[in-house]
Each structure stands twice: as structure tokens, then as C-alpha cells.
Design a protein around this motif. Structure first.
Motif, PDB file in Angstrom:
ATOM      1  N   GLY A 190      20.272 119.358  -3.354  1.00 40.08           N
ATOM      2  CA  GLY A 190      19.088 118.978  -4.505  1.00 40.08           C
ATOM      3  C   GLY A 190      17.841 119.893  -4.474  1.00 40.08           C
ATOM      4  O   GLY A 190      17.602 120.364  -5.392  1.00 40.08           O
ATOM      5  N   ILE A 191      17.285 119.969  -3.291  1.00 38.16           N
ATOM      6  CA  ILE A 191      16.054 120.598  -3.390  1.00 38.16           C
ATOM      7  C   ILE A 191      16.165 122.022  -3.367  1.00 38.16           C
ATOM      8  O   ILE A 191      15.557 122.785  -3.945  1.00 38.16           O
ATOM      9  N   TYR A 192      17.417 122.552  -3.056  1.00 36.55           N
ATOM     10  CA  TYR A 192      17.597 124.004  -3.037  1.00 36.55           C
ATOM     11  C   TYR A 192      17.740 124.253  -4.488  1.00 36.55           C
ATOM     12  O   TYR A 192      17.701 125.527  -4.962  1.00 36.55           O
ATOM     13  N   ALA A 193      18.238 123.506  -5.059  1.00 34.38           N
ATOM     14  CA  ALA A 193      18.262 123.843  -6.768  1.00 34.38           C
ATOM     15  C   ALA A 193      17.207 124.095  -7.585  1.00 34.38           C
ATOM     16  O   ALA A 193      17.265 124.400  -8.630  1.00 34.38           O
ATOM     17  N   ILE A 194      16.151 123.495  -6.809  1.00 37.33           N
ATOM     18  CA  ILE A 194      14.910 123.606  -7.606  1.00 37.33           C
ATOM     19  C   ILE A 194      14.097 124.923  -7.424  1.00 37.33           C
ATOM     20  O   ILE A 194      14.074 125.654  -6.253  1.00 37.33           O
TER      21      ILE A 194
ATOM     22  N   THR B 225      21.703 131.445 -10.386  1.00 36.40           N
ATOM     23  CA  THR B 225      20.669 130.879  -9.534  1.00 36.40           C
ATOM     24  C   THR B 225      19.349 131.758  -9.967  1.00 36.40           C
ATOM     25  O   THR B 225      18.378 130.905  -9.925  1.00 36.40           O
TER      26      THR B 225
ATOM     27  N   ILE C  97      17.416 131.085 -13.366  1.00 30.36           N
ATOM     28  CA  ILE C  97      17.052 129.828 -13.479  1.00 30.36           C
ATOM     29  C   ILE C  97      15.556 130.049 -12.854  1.00 30.36           C
ATOM     30  O   ILE C  97      14.647 129.687 -13.222  1.00 30.36           O
ATOM     31  N   ARG C  98      15.588 130.513 -11.451  1.00 31.26           N
ATOM     32  CA  ARG C  98      14.318 130.707 -10.842  1.00 31.26           C
ATOM     33  C   ARG C  98      13.240 131.666 -11.617  1.00 31.26           C
ATOM     34  O   ARG C  98      12.296 131.368 -11.446  1.00 31.26           O
TER      35      ARG C  98
ATOM     36  N   LEU D 255      10.019 118.280 -11.769  1.00 32.27           N
ATOM     37  CA  LEU D 255      10.807 118.971 -10.597  1.00 32.27           C
ATOM     38  C   LEU D 255      12.318 118.683 -10.721  1.00 32.27           C
ATOM     39  O   LEU D 255      13.256 119.237 -10.358  1.00 32.27           O
TER      40      LEU D 255
ATOM     41  N   ILE E 178      14.104 120.008 -13.568  1.00 28.50           N
ATOM     42  CA  ILE E 178      14.532 121.361 -13.303  1.00 28.50           C
ATOM     43  C   ILE E 178      15.761 121.338 -12.320  1.00 28.50           C
ATOM     44  O   ILE E 178      16.577 122.234 -12.403  1.00 28.50           O
ATOM     45  N   MET E 179      15.552 120.422 -11.291  1.00 28.29           N
ATOM     46  CA  MET E 179      16.697 120.216 -10.395  1.00 28.29           C
ATOM     47  C   MET E 179      18.228 120.001 -11.094  1.00 28.29           C
ATOM     48  O   MET E 179      19.009 120.424 -10.896  1.00 28.29           O
TER      49      MET E 179
ATOM     50  N   GLY F 272      19.433 123.086 -12.921  1.00 31.30           N
ATOM     51  CA  GLY F 272      20.115 124.068 -11.901  1.00 31.30           C
ATOM     52  C   GLY F 272      21.426 123.336 -11.526  1.00 31.30           C
ATOM     53  O   GLY F 272      22.568 124.128 -11.686  1.00 31.30           O
ATOM     54  N   LEU F 273      21.663 122.092 -11.234  1.00 30.53           N
ATOM     55  CA  LEU F 273      22.776 121.644 -10.600  1.00 30.53           C
ATOM     56  C   LEU F 273      23.752 121.660 -11.848  1.00 30.53           C
ATOM     57  O   LEU F 273      24.893 122.057 -11.616  1.00 30.53           O
TER      58      LEU F 273
END
Lengths: 250, 253
Positions: A98-102, B184, B187-188, B221, B224-225, B228-229
Motif C-alpha cells: 500500500g505505501i509503495y503504491a503512493i 507506476t 502516476i508518480r 495520500l 492516491i494510493m 495507484g492500486l
């Protein structure tokens, strides 16, 4: 024979052609939009003789080294434990995914609250940029160590410490180097991001100062410097890997 | 380890994380680290805020367009580099230079060249993700063996047919891996670009950073997570639908 040497020289030709194209586009477009390669080079030369550029690079590298070391010291052992011990993996995996996806940049406002706008915050961004990358690669690598290697050591009744020292660590070096290499490249990106988005500093300040004066030669020069630092970081780790992992060489 | 123990461990990990966060949050206070309970309330508020929702949706659009452009350029480029030593020799030095160059460094000159509009975010996304797509596709194209193509040629397959029935299936896992890594990075860099010009999600983050409480910031945050997921999950679903045979074939980096 002629053909292979022809292909071996092509990259050099390609780089020369690319720089030539940059020069040409720079000459043809107005200087506020795009500067030629020679102007960028002269800017870098001037900044080097006045010691502005070497000082900026030095300070940037110091931030880089601090953050990168902090991240590696935690990420590599933790990743190794996640890869080798099943319950550690299951326990930490969901949270870390989860944290890595931020995106790391999204943490910046939060880091400002915690560490302010200066050196500490820059180090924190570098840590976040490279920590998870190294963790994920190490964990994935440690999971895929050939179980037969460990079985051989076990069948010879090697004690646990010897299994780790003689089998697991040598078997891990290839992916540990991959983790360190990719982590270092990410860390370089982290330094630049931090120096641009927090209070401008070092190379980031050079870049933004040039932008403020519409000095495209300065901006392109700094971009080229950043690219060179990234390449140098990657080549350094590749070189180290080749020296340490002699047995992996074809 | 059985799947029940596995699930139990995962839920324990998640629960422990939330518990520690809650305790630390209560101890430090909202100004430094809002606890999950406060963040959850803020998430509900965010979900009910039409304007914030619209801003988030509008922010994602340029990232997706940029990602699509990066795939459309990077995949053929990587395939050509993998199959032609000459093109590889010409392009590889540049691709491997750009892939290690932080896109943040290119942002200021991009602002000068194309302004800070919608296409600025697209450009940043393309410039950050295209190199990963290219290099991953290249890895796959290099691994296609001569023999496989020779079989096709012996049976008189046309170039198009050989591409469709031999090269594409062999490349597919790599195209997928490249797309995933590219997404990935897309999105970053979307967040990075918007933080830089203080608009969209970046604007929301910046605004929340000014708040006394960190609850809204942490809620963003979490959002945004989620993006991404969801994006990487969605990509996996699309891949399963396009090529069911490749499930589980995706190469490790």
C-alpha cells in the motif's frame, strides 16, 4: 569483422549526431526557448571555474549519500527477512504494498510538516524514493534463491550461521546489487526532486535560477549534469558488481 | 503455510499497522500525525466534496493519455531495438541516459517550452514512463530466438503473420511488465508535475499541507494510493482479458 566494428562505433556516432542535432536546434530557435549544446557547455565550464557547480554537486551528493545509506541499511535486511521468512512476508506485505503504491512526491507536503524545508527534509525524500524500491527487489530476490543450494548445506549439517554466510549471502549478491543499483538511481532522482520542490538548493537552485532568468543554456547544462550523475551512479554499481561477482561473469 | 494462516497474518499485519498509527496519532496530535479515525472521517468528507472529486478525476486524465502515448511509442521502439542491432546501437545510449535522468530536472524547461496547461502534465508523464516501457519491451525482443522465426519462414509465413503469431505472443509478457512499470512511473510523475505547478491533485495536496491538521493530507495520500492500486489492478484485468494464456508469465524485474 568490418560489420561488427561498424556496429561497435555506432553508439559513438549516435551520441555525436544527437549533440549535433541539439546544437542545430539550439542555433535555429530563439535563445529563450532552447540553447545549443555549446552554450550549455560554456555555462558549465564557467560555473566550474567559479567553483559554483562543484560545490552544488558536492552538497547534492552529501544529501544523496546520507539518505541512500539510511535507506539501504534498513531496506536490505528487512527485504531479506521478508523474502526468507514466510510469516514476516505475510505480516508486512499488505501494508508495504500500500505505501509503495503512493508516489514519493506526494509525501512532500507531509515531510515539510515533519522536517521543514531544508536538509532534513531533502534526506527524508531521498530515503522514501529509494527505500521501497530496494525493499521490493531484495524481498523478491530472496524468495527465489534456489532451495537446492540451501538443501545441500543442510544435508551436510551446516549450522545456521554457516548456511547464511556460505550459501545465502553469496546467492543473494546478484539481486542485492540490482537493488543497490536501482536504489541509487532512484536516490539521485530523489535529490533533484527534493532540491526543486522544497526550498531550492544546490543543483535544483541552479536550475530554478536559470529558469528565472530564461537562461536555457544554464537549464540544459544542469539537466545534462543530472543525467551524468545518474549514469555515473549506475556505472559505479555495475563496475562494483563485476568486481565482486567474479563467478557470475560469463 | 495454509491459506487461512496466510490471510490471518495479513489481516494481523494490517490491524497492527492501523493500531500503532492510531496510538502514535493520538499521542502526537492531529498537527503532526492524524490517527486513522480522523483520516477516515476526512475521507468521507472528501468523497462528499464534489469539487475535490472532479479535480481528482481531471488530474488522472492527462496521466492516462500520457501513459497511452508512452506505450504507443515505447513498445514499437523497444521491439525494433531488440530485433535490429543497428537501431539498438543508435538508440540504446540515449534511452539508457534518459531512463536514469530524473524527470524532475526536465520539468522547469518543459514549463518554459509548453507552459503549465493540460499538455504539460501529459509531456511529463510521457517523458518519465516511455523509457521504462521501451527497455522492458527491448528485454523481451532480444530474447526471441532466431529458431522460432525460422520455423515461421520455413512454412512460408508472411512478415505480418510471423509478427502476429510468433513475435507478439513471445513479447506479450514483457509488454505487460513494461506497461505495469510504465504505469507506476506515470502516476508518480503525474503527482510530481501537478505538485510543481500546484494544480489538480498537486494543488489539493499543497492546500492540505497548509492545514493545521494533517488529516486531510493523509486522506489524500490514501486516495492516491487507491488510484495507484486500482490502476495496476485494472491493467492486470485488461491483460488477462487480452491474453488469457499468459497469466503468471510476467517476468520478474
Amino acid at each position: 569483422m568490418i560489420r561488427t566494428s561498424f556496429i561497435a562505433w555506432l553508439p559513438v556516432f549516435s551520441i555525436a549526431a544527437g549533440l549535433g542535432l541539439w546544437e542545430l536546434i539550439g542555433r535555429l530557435s530563439p535563445p529563450v526557448l532552447f540553447a545549443p549544446a555549446s552554450a550549455a557547455f560554456l555555462f558549465l565550464l564557467h560555473q566550474t571555474t567559479t567553483w559554483v557547480l562543484p560545490a552544488a554537486i558536492g552538497h547534492s551528493l552529501l544529501t544523496l549519500a546520507t539518505g541512500y545509506t539510511l535507506a539501504a541499511v534498513v531496506a536490505l535486511p528487512l527485504g531479506f527477512a521478508m523474502g526468507r521468512v514466510a510469516w514476516v512476508h505475510e505480516l508486512l506485505h499488505p501494508v508495504l504494498t500500500g505505501i509503495y503504491a503512493i508516489p514519493p512526491a506526494a509525501f512532500i507536503p507531509f515531510l515539510i510538516v515533519w522536517f521543514g524545508l531544508f536538509a532534513q527534509s531533502r534526506v527524508a525524500i531521498v530515503v522514501i524514493m529509494c527505500f521501497f524500491e530496494m525493499l521490493v527487489i531484495t524481498a523478491a530476490g530472496a524468495r527465489t534463491i534456489d532451495p537446492r543450494l540451501v538443501d545441500v548445506a543442510r544435508s551436510f549439517l551446516a549450522p545456521r550461521r554457516r548456511v547464511i554466510g556460505a550459501v545465502l549471502i553469496p546467492a543473494s549478491l546478484p539481486f542485492l546489487f540490482t537493488a543497490l543499483r536501482i536504489g541509487l538511481v532512484r536516490a539521485v532522482a530523489g535529490v533533484i526532486t527534493a532540491e526543486l520542490l522544497l526550498s531550492p538548493a544546490n543543483l535544483g537552485k541552479q536550475l530554478l535560477d536559470s529558469a528565472g532568468r530564461f537562461n536555457t543554456a544554464g537549464m540544459l547544462g544542469v539537466i545534462a549534469t543530472v543525467a551524468m550523475i545518474g549514469l555515473a551512479a549506475q556505472q559505479l554499481l555495475r563496475w562494483l558488481e563485476r568486481h565482486v561477482l567474479r563467478w557470475e561473469r560469463p | 503455510m495454509s491459506s487461512t494462516t496466510r490471510l490471518a497474518l495479513r489481516l494481523t499485519g494490517l490491524a497492527l499497522f492501523l493500531l500503532v498509527w492510531e496510538l502514535v496519532g493520538r499521542h502526537l496530535g492531529d498537527a503532526l500525525m492524524a490517527p486513522p479515525s480522523a483520516v477516515a472521517r476526512e475521507l468521507v468528507a472528501l468523497a462528499e466534496d464534489d469539487q475535490a472529486r472532479a479535480t481528482i478525476w481531471q488530474s488522472i486524465a492527462p496521466a492516462l493519455v500520457g501513459f497511452a502515448i508512452a506505450c504507443a511509442v515505447g513498445m514499437p521502439l523497444g521491439a525494433v531495438m531488440g530485433r535490429s542491432p543497428i537501431w539498438n546501437a543508435l538508440l540504446h545510449p540515449w534511452v539508457s541516459t534518459f531512463v536514469v535522468t530524473s524527470v524532475a530536472a526536465i520539468v522547469p524547461i518543459l514549463i518554459l517550452l509548453i507552459g503549465t496547461g493540460w499538455w504539460f502534465v501529459v509531456a511529463v508523464v510521457v517523458l518519465s514512463s516511455v523509457w521504462y516501457v521501451t527497455l522492458t519491451t527491448y528485454q523481451g525482443a532480444v530474447r526471441i530466438e532466431r529458431r522460432w522465426l525460422d520455423v515461421g519462414r520455413s512454412f512460408g509465413a508472411s512478415r505480418i503473420r510471423a509478427f502476429r503469431t510468433i513475435m507478439l505472443p513471445a513479447l506479450f509478457p514483457y509488454l505487460l511488465a513494461g506497461a505495469r512499470i510504465g504505469l507506476t512511473h506515470a502516476i508518480r510523475s503525474m503527482v510530481l508535475a501537478q505538485l510543481f505547478i500546484v494544480s489538480g491533485i498537486g494543488g489539493l495536496l499543497n492546500e492540505a499541507g497548509m492545514d493545521v491538521s494533517t488529516a486531510r493530507l493523509l486522506a489524500l495520500l490514501v486516495v492516491i494510493m487507491g488510484i495507484g492500486l486500482a490502476a495496476s489492478h485494472g491493467l492486470g484485468r485488461v491483460a488477462d482479458w487480452l491474453a488469457p494464456w499468459q497469466r503468471g508469465l510476467e517476468p520478474q524485474r
